[in-house]
Design a protein around this motif. Structure first.
Motif, PDB file in Angstrom:
ATOM      1  N   ILE A  92       0.858  -1.189   0.000  1.00 45.35           N
ATOM      2  CA  ILE A  92       0.000   0.000   0.000  1.00 45.35           C
ATOM      3  C   ILE A  92       0.896   1.242   0.000  1.00 45.35           C
ATOM      4  CG2 ILE A  92      -1.748   1.342   1.265  1.00 45.35           C
ATOM      5  CD1 ILE A  92      -2.985  -1.154   0.172  1.00 45.35           C
ATOM      6  N   THR A 117      -1.828  -1.574   7.531  1.00 46.45           N
ATOM      7  CA  THR A 117      -1.585  -0.285   6.887  1.00 46.45           C
ATOM      8  C   THR A 117      -2.046   0.883   7.769  1.00 46.45           C
ATOM      9  OG1 THR A 117      -1.792   0.897   4.802  1.00 46.45           O
ATOM     10  CG2 THR A 117      -3.764  -0.236   5.561  1.00 46.45           C
ATOM     11  N   GLY A 200      -0.116   7.917  13.872  1.00 41.62           N
ATOM     12  CA  GLY A 200      -1.127   6.996  14.384  1.00 41.62           C
ATOM     13  C   GLY A 200      -0.514   5.755  15.021  1.00 41.62           C
ATOM     14  N   ALA A 228       0.736  12.014   8.348  1.00 46.60           N
ATOM     15  CA  ALA A 228      -0.626  11.810   8.833  1.00 46.60           C
ATOM     16  C   ALA A 228      -1.491  11.278   7.698  1.00 46.60           C
ATOM     17  CB  ALA A 228      -1.209  13.130   9.336  1.00 46.60           C
TER      18      ALA A 228
HETATM   19  N1  SAH Z   1       3.042   1.511   3.239  1.00 48.75           N
HETATM   20  C1  SAH Z   1       2.574   2.469   4.221  1.00 48.75           C
HETATM   21  C2  SAH Z   1       2.287   3.822   3.588  1.00 48.75           C
HETATM   22  C3  SAH Z   1       3.495   4.494   3.001  1.00 48.75           C
HETATM   23  S1  SAH Z   1       3.135   6.075   2.331  1.00 48.75           S
HETATM   24  C4  SAH Z   1       1.338   1.918   4.924  1.00 48.75           C
HETATM   25  O1  SAH Z   1       0.782   0.895   4.479  1.00 48.75           O
HETATM   26  O2  SAH Z   1       0.941   2.458   5.951  1.00 48.75           O
HETATM   27  C5  SAH Z   1       3.527   7.122   3.695  1.00 48.75           C
HETATM   28  C6  SAH Z   1       2.265   7.754   4.231  1.00 48.75           C
HETATM   29  O3  SAH Z   1       1.585   6.831   5.068  1.00 48.75           O
HETATM   30  C7  SAH Z   1       2.499   8.966   5.106  1.00 48.75           C
HETATM   31  O4  SAH Z   1       2.665  10.120   4.327  1.00 48.75           O
HETATM   32  C8  SAH Z   1       1.219   9.007   5.903  1.00 48.75           C
HETATM   33  O5  SAH Z   1       0.166   9.536   5.124  1.00 48.75           O
HETATM   34  C9  SAH Z   1       0.939   7.534   6.099  1.00 48.75           C
HETATM   35  N2  SAH Z   1       1.441   7.026   7.393  1.00 48.75           N
HETATM   36  C10 SAH Z   1       2.403   6.113   7.595  1.00 48.75           C
HETATM   37  N3  SAH Z   1       2.540   5.831   8.914  1.00 48.75           N
HETATM   38  C11 SAH Z   1       1.618   6.595   9.553  1.00 48.75           C
HETATM   39  C12 SAH Z   1       1.225   6.737  10.916  1.00 48.75           C
HETATM   40  N4  SAH Z   1       1.831   6.062  11.901  1.00 48.75           N
HETATM   41  N5  SAH Z   1       0.215   7.583  11.194  1.00 48.75           N
HETATM   42  C13 SAH Z   1      -0.418   8.270  10.230  1.00 48.75           C
HETATM   43  N6  SAH Z   1      -0.093   8.180   8.928  1.00 48.75           N
HETATM   44  C14 SAH Z   1       0.911   7.350   8.590  1.00 48.75           C
END
Ligand code: SAH
Length: 253
Positions: A92, A117, A200, A228
């Protein structure tokens, strides 16, 4: 010849790491990890393993993917278990599909281990179910970063606004004014609820709850920033009912 495991590290809370992923981190000879992997998940890596920070090692963004793939190939020729550790789920918005295809083309054995994710986990920890019998029977995960030319074809915000009752936007914080303008232009009400969830599932998780028409002002006022996810739709109303402390019982430290 060894094998590369493309492992999802989940969103941060170490208790959300899969057992399969944890077992691989404990047995790995080499781990190549990304910037958004939490320190507590990195602590699961065997002390004997070589740890490589893919974010820091390579300065220039355009070369990152090629260099990382090259490195994975080299390491797989020298070691039995090579883990490519990515935040959330590798497939993702994590370029996992590209990396895996390149490794297969290079004749390297590779396997994927899904992760939780951020879109699902950060919303859940903020008390927002992405579907709900009263509010939403569909959810779309979309990147807010498409303006940078990373994802093709360009996002069709009209189609998304029409077809999906819940919209979860990744990498959308910088581009949010543009995205919300598009959504309202194609007919979404300025009063549609929106939640932003930063870091998160981590101890430093922060939420900003509002409406499409006013959230940008709230962001400016509070200095809310990335990383975020944004959740848009009526399900955000459930936040006021379901927002409870999460992870109070420390199953994993
Ligand atoms: N492969 C990851 C996403 C990568 S893209 C997944 O599946 O979660 C990176 C984006 O993911 C960030 O810009 C943010 O929008 C989101 N993201 C990743 N970790 C996060 C977290 N702990 N809290 C909120 N958003 C997060």
């Amino acid at each position: 010849m060894g094998k590369v495991y493309l492992v999802g590290a989940g969103p941060g809370d170490p208790g959300l790491m899969t057992l399969k992923g944890k077992g691989l981190l404990e047995r790995a000879n080499v781990v190549i990890y990304d910037a958004l992997v939490s320190p507590q998940v990195l602590d699961m890596i065997s002390p004997q393993a070589e740890k490589i920070d893919a974010g820091k090692r390579m300065g220039r963004h355009s070369l990152l993917q090629e260099e990382t793939t090259q490195l994975l190939m080299e390491k797989a020729q020298e070691h039995e278990i090579v883990v490519r550790l990515k935040g959330g789920d590798p497939f993702i918005f994590g370029r996992g599909g590209e990396e895996m295809a390149e490794l297969i083309a290079g004749g390297i054995s590779v396997e994927v281990v899904p992760g939780i994710t951020a879109g699902i986990a950060a919303a859940a920890y903020a008390g927002i179910p992405l579907t709900h019998r009263l509010y939403s029977s569909s959810v779309t995960f979309v990147t807010g970063h498409e303006a940078m030319g990373k994802y093709r074809p360009a996002v069709n915000w009209y189609a998304i606004a029409q077809s999906s009752e819940t919209i979860v936007i990744y990498m959308g914080i910088h581009n949010l004014p543009y995205i919300l303008e598009q959504l309202m232009r194609v007919g979404m009400s300025s009063q549609t609820p929106i939640a932003l969830v930063r870091w998160g599932t981590r101890p430093e998780q922060e939420e900003l709850i509002g409406e499409l028409g006013t959230i940008i002002q709230q962001m400016a006022k509070t200095g809310f920033s990335a990383p975020a996810i944004a959740v848009i739709g009526s399900v955000v109303k459930m936040h006021s009912v379901l927002s409870v402390p999460q992870g109070v019982l420390k199953l994993c430290s």
